[in-house]
Motif scaffolding. Structure first.
Motif, PDB file in Angstrom:
ATOM      1  N   CYS B  68      36.727  87.265  19.858  1.00 54.60           N
ATOM      2  CA  CYS B  68      37.156  86.531  18.659  1.00 54.60           C
ATOM      3  C   CYS B  68      35.957  85.980  17.894  1.00 54.60           C
ATOM      4  N   ALA B  69      34.986  85.429  18.630  1.00 54.34           N
ATOM      5  CA  ALA B  69      33.812  84.865  17.960  1.00 54.34           C
ATOM      6  C   ALA B  69      33.061  85.957  17.201  1.00 54.34           C
ATOM      7  N   ALA B  71      34.314  88.754  15.968  1.00 57.85           N
ATOM      8  CA  ALA B  71      35.078  89.163  14.792  1.00 57.85           C
ATOM      9  C   ALA B  71      34.975  88.105  13.694  1.00 57.85           C
ATOM     10  N   LEU B  72      35.019  86.841  14.099  1.00 56.89           N
ATOM     11  CA  LEU B  72      34.963  85.741  13.130  1.00 56.89           C
ATOM     12  C   LEU B  72      33.639  85.756  12.374  1.00 56.89           C
ATOM     13  N   LEU B  73      32.537  85.894  13.119  1.00 54.84           N
ATOM     14  CA  LEU B  73      31.227  85.901  12.476  1.00 54.84           C
ATOM     15  C   LEU B  73      31.100  87.114  11.548  1.00 54.84           C
ATOM     16  N   THR B  74      31.621  88.259  12.010  1.00 50.10           N
ATOM     17  CA  THR B  74      31.507  89.479  11.215  1.00 50.10           C
ATOM     18  C   THR B  74      32.342  89.394   9.941  1.00 50.10           C
ATOM     19  N   SER B  75      33.348  88.523   9.921  1.00 52.85           N
ATOM     20  CA  SER B  75      34.196  88.437   8.732  1.00 52.85           C
ATOM     21  C   SER B  75      33.375  88.020   7.512  1.00 52.85           C
ATOM     22  N   VAL B  76      32.310  87.236   7.728  1.00 58.77           N
ATOM     23  CA  VAL B  76      31.439  86.847   6.609  1.00 58.77           C
ATOM     24  C   VAL B  76      30.798  88.100   6.015  1.00 58.77           C
ATOM     25  N   TYR B 188      38.058  96.520   6.250  1.00 56.13           N
ATOM     26  CA  TYR B 188      38.153  95.201   6.900  1.00 56.13           C
ATOM     27  C   TYR B 188      38.572  95.357   8.357  1.00 56.13           C
ATOM     28  N   LEU B 192      35.960  94.398  11.374  1.00 58.19           N
ATOM     29  CA  LEU B 192      36.254  93.233  12.213  1.00 58.19           C
ATOM     30  C   LEU B 192      36.441  93.636  13.678  1.00 58.19           C
ATOM     31  N   GLY B 196      34.243  92.382  16.746  1.00 60.88           N
ATOM     32  CA  GLY B 196      34.841  91.848  17.968  1.00 60.88           C
ATOM     33  C   GLY B 196      34.284  92.547  19.199  1.00 60.88           C
TER      34      GLY B 196
END
Lengths: 360, 309
Positions: B68-69, B71-76, B188, B192, B196
């Motif tokens: 999750c971390a 994927a979250l960082l990659t969302s930027v 996307y 993502l 992840g």
């Protein structure tokens, strides 16, 4: 359909462009502040301490200038390669090789006097840094080897080479186990200004800036670099030798970074020691990009980044924030500037259905 | 044999964290988005995995947190590159800086702390086969999962409808768009998922491989993963082979250090990077001669529906 879309912008005034840059950096600082607040640090105080540390005293100011020297040089090294859309991420390795070559010349070379020493170190650094850039440049030009990965791998290899020497043959017996060479003799040192640590590398950095501007804007070679950067195929049709220019630009880019290594060891530290570069090669990427690949704007951007680095040292002492928080801020700035560029080229408009599609 | 079997098993163990990142990057690059920030994403994943395993006591929860971390960082990165059409190289570099800095910032009070991570177990039945058992089936659950994931992705990318959509978007987004595929949705999704998997790769390093937190513990594996995607010519199985080759070099280097050779440590530490450079050159030479397929055609190029290229 309701929503927003980005439309191309037809013209951009310089004032608007500058405003976008300023807003991008502001946004990055705000985001950095949010992260600091999440870590239980008062962001207002942190930014105040950064400014106070970097600009609040004559010593702080001179230290900021000291940091802007390597940042200007690595920034120029990146700028030159980026102009040709070659992603040289290897300035760190190239500057390490330049520093190694300088130290080698001090150790093994025999040059009469300070002038001989300077030119010897200069030539050694140019060759070593240049070679470290030429390898990926040649591979890129000849076989289209991905230069990002190649330069990054060479960073790690250069750092290992430095370790090999600093923990082995070159180690100062009097250093009590610290991986560093013995101090350089006085004739191998740059002049310093007064009682500050500011050294002759500043003159080198400014001269290199002027030279980079001249080469890129005023010479045929600079024109070729720009054309190849815009469109490789067209440049090839126009009779420009893309392969040779790729290798050459990477050699020069590496040589500039190599001189940065020389300036750091001979100007600032007076010896080669492990960790003498705190990621200047990587910060150079940001400096080059923030300057909009404009050599004349670059020293000012380097100075701004210098504020961040010196202020980061202060933060470490005063607020016990780790040095990595500076890295976070750098990453955020790069992101925001990149995002801001979109608004320089496009504008946000409420989207309407395109005419003729029959949507209501 | 007594030396070879443990070496080969060690090669697989050291290759697995890189493999997860490589599989993730293959998915992202197949959609046309290059993520050069793997090193930072892996580090954030490594810390998230370590931290959650430490506080919750469950390594699987830790690995999920790492995913999750990541994927979250990659969302930027995804937002900047897909929605804003920003430069993917610069955005990726920013991501690696941000991730490296954030992981160091959050983890500074935990350096060197150890956790009870995932343990290896002999796989039933398959683990008893001579030679193959000890090499391939004497590991932890994440290694077994990586075999399945690689096999699944080979099938998914080349044999399923969504996989073909993914390739269409990466090769020719305009045509994919005309076919009714939402280019940005596909990009996307796989960017993502890729992030992840890279996060999970970092999680493998901290939760399984070392079972501790060390600042900058990926030591360039994120960059090596990007090189291995090229080596694997964007194919999961070939990339898996590359990862184990690399795992072998890591394992060899560690074994030689442990055995106390006269070769100085920095020379040995140089090996994986030298080999990456050599392999990358070899592949590029072959590609230049038209013996290997190239990258997805739209890799690195933003797609704007309403504009012509």
């Amino acid at each position: 359909m309701r929503g927003w879309r980005l439309e191309p912008r037809t013209s951009v005034t310089p004032a608007f462009s500058a405003a976008v840059s300023a807003a991008s950096i502001m946004l990055a600082l705000v985001l950095g502040g949010v992260i600091m607040a999440a870590m239980g640090v008062n962001p207002f105080r942190a930014y105040y301490e950064i400014l106070r540390g970097a600009l609040g005293s004559s010593y702080g100011f001179s230290e900021t200038l000291v940091k802007s020297i390597p940042l200007t040089m690595t920034g120029l090294a990146c700028l030159l390669a980026f102009r040709m859309t070659i992603w040289n991420i290897g300035a760190e390795g190239q500057l390490v090789m330049g520093a190694l070559a300088s130290a080698a010349f001090v150790r093994y070379g025999s040059a009469g006097g300070a002038a001989g020493m300077f030119f010897g170190m200069f030539a050694a650094s140019v060759l070593a840094g240049g070679l470290w850039g030429l390898i990926p440049g040649f591979l890129k030009g000849r076989w289209n080897v991905n230069e990002i990965i190649a330069t990054l791998m060479l960073n790690y290899i250069a750092l290992s080479l430095m370790d090999l020497l600093l923990y082995g043959a070159w180690k100062d017996p009097a250093s009590m186990g610290f991986p560093m060479t013995p101090p350089f003799p006085p004739e191998a040192r740059f002049l310093t200004f007064g009682r500050t640590r500011l050294h002759g590398g500043l003159a080198m950095a400014l001269a290199m800036t002027a030279a980079a501007w001249f080469v890129i804007r005023k010479t045929r070679w600079g024109f070729e670099i720009r054309v190849i950067g815009e469109n490789k195929r067209a440049a090839g049709y126009a009779g420009m030798n893309v392969m040779r220019n790729t290798a050459l630009v990477m050699f020069v880019s590496g040589a500039i970074a190599g001189l940065c290594g020389m300036s750091e060891v001979a100007g600032l530290h007076g010896r080669l020691s492990r960790g003498f570069s705190v990621g200047y090669g990587f910060t150079g990427v940001i400096v080059a990009w923030l300057s909009g690949l404009n050599p004349l704007a670059l020293p000012f951007v380097a100075f701004l980044m210098g504020i961040l680095l010196v202020g980061g040292d202060t933060l470490q002492v005063v607020m016990t924030l780790p040095l990595s928080s500076v890295q976070v801020l750098q990453g955020l700035i790069l992101f925001c500037v990149l995002g801001g560029e979109v608004f320089r080229r496009r504008r946000l408009r409420p989207s309407r259905a395109a005419p003729g599609t029959g949507e209501h | 044999m007594d030396v070879l079997i443990p070496m080969m098993a060690a090669a697989i163990r050291s290759g697995t964290p890189v493999l997860y990142a490589v599989l993730g990057e293959i998915l992202a690059e197949r959609s046309g988005v290059m993520n050069l920030g793997l090193e930072g994403v892996m580090l954030v994943g490594a810390f998230a995995g370590f931290s959650v395993t430490q506080s919750a006591g469950d390594p699987y929860l830790g690995l999920a947190a790492a995913f999750c971390a990541g994927a979250l960082l990659t969302s930027v990165h995804a937002f900047l590159c897909i929605t804003f059409g920003g430069n993917q190289v610069v955005s990726g570099l920013a991501l690696s800086m941000l991730g490296g800095g954030m992981s160091a910032m959050m983890g500074r009070g935990h350096i060197g702390e150890t956790i009870n991570g995932l343990m290896p177990f002999k796989f039933p039945i398959l683990g008893d086969i001579p030679l193959i058992g000890p090499v391939f089936f004497s590991h932890d659950a994440m290694v077994y999962a990586s075999y399945l994931l690689t096999a699944f992705l080979c099938f998914f990318i080349f044999r399923t409808r969504p996989g073909m959509n993914l390739r269409a978007v990466g090769e020719n987004p305009r045509a994919a768009d005309a076919m009714g595929i939402s280019v940005s949705r596909v990009r996307y999704t796989f960017t993502l998922i890729g992030g992840g998997l890279s996060g999970a790769a970092g999680g493998y390093l901290s939760v399984v491989y070392t079972q501790m937190w060390v600042e900058g513990m990926t030591a360039g594996r994120g960059w090596i993963a990007i090189a291995l995607v090229i080596f694997g010519i964007w194919r999961p199985l070939r990339a898996m082979f590359g990862c184990y080759l690399f795992g072998g070099v890591y394992a060899l280097q560690m074994r030689m250090q442990a055995a106390g050779t006269s070769i100085p440590a920095p020379m040995l530490l140089m090996l994986p990077y030298l080999m990456t450079l050599a392999v990358l050159t070899f592949i590029s030479v072959r590609k230049g001669r038209g013996m290997l397929p190239g990258a997805p055609a739209s890799l690195g190029n933003p797609f704007r529906r309403e504009e012509r290229e």
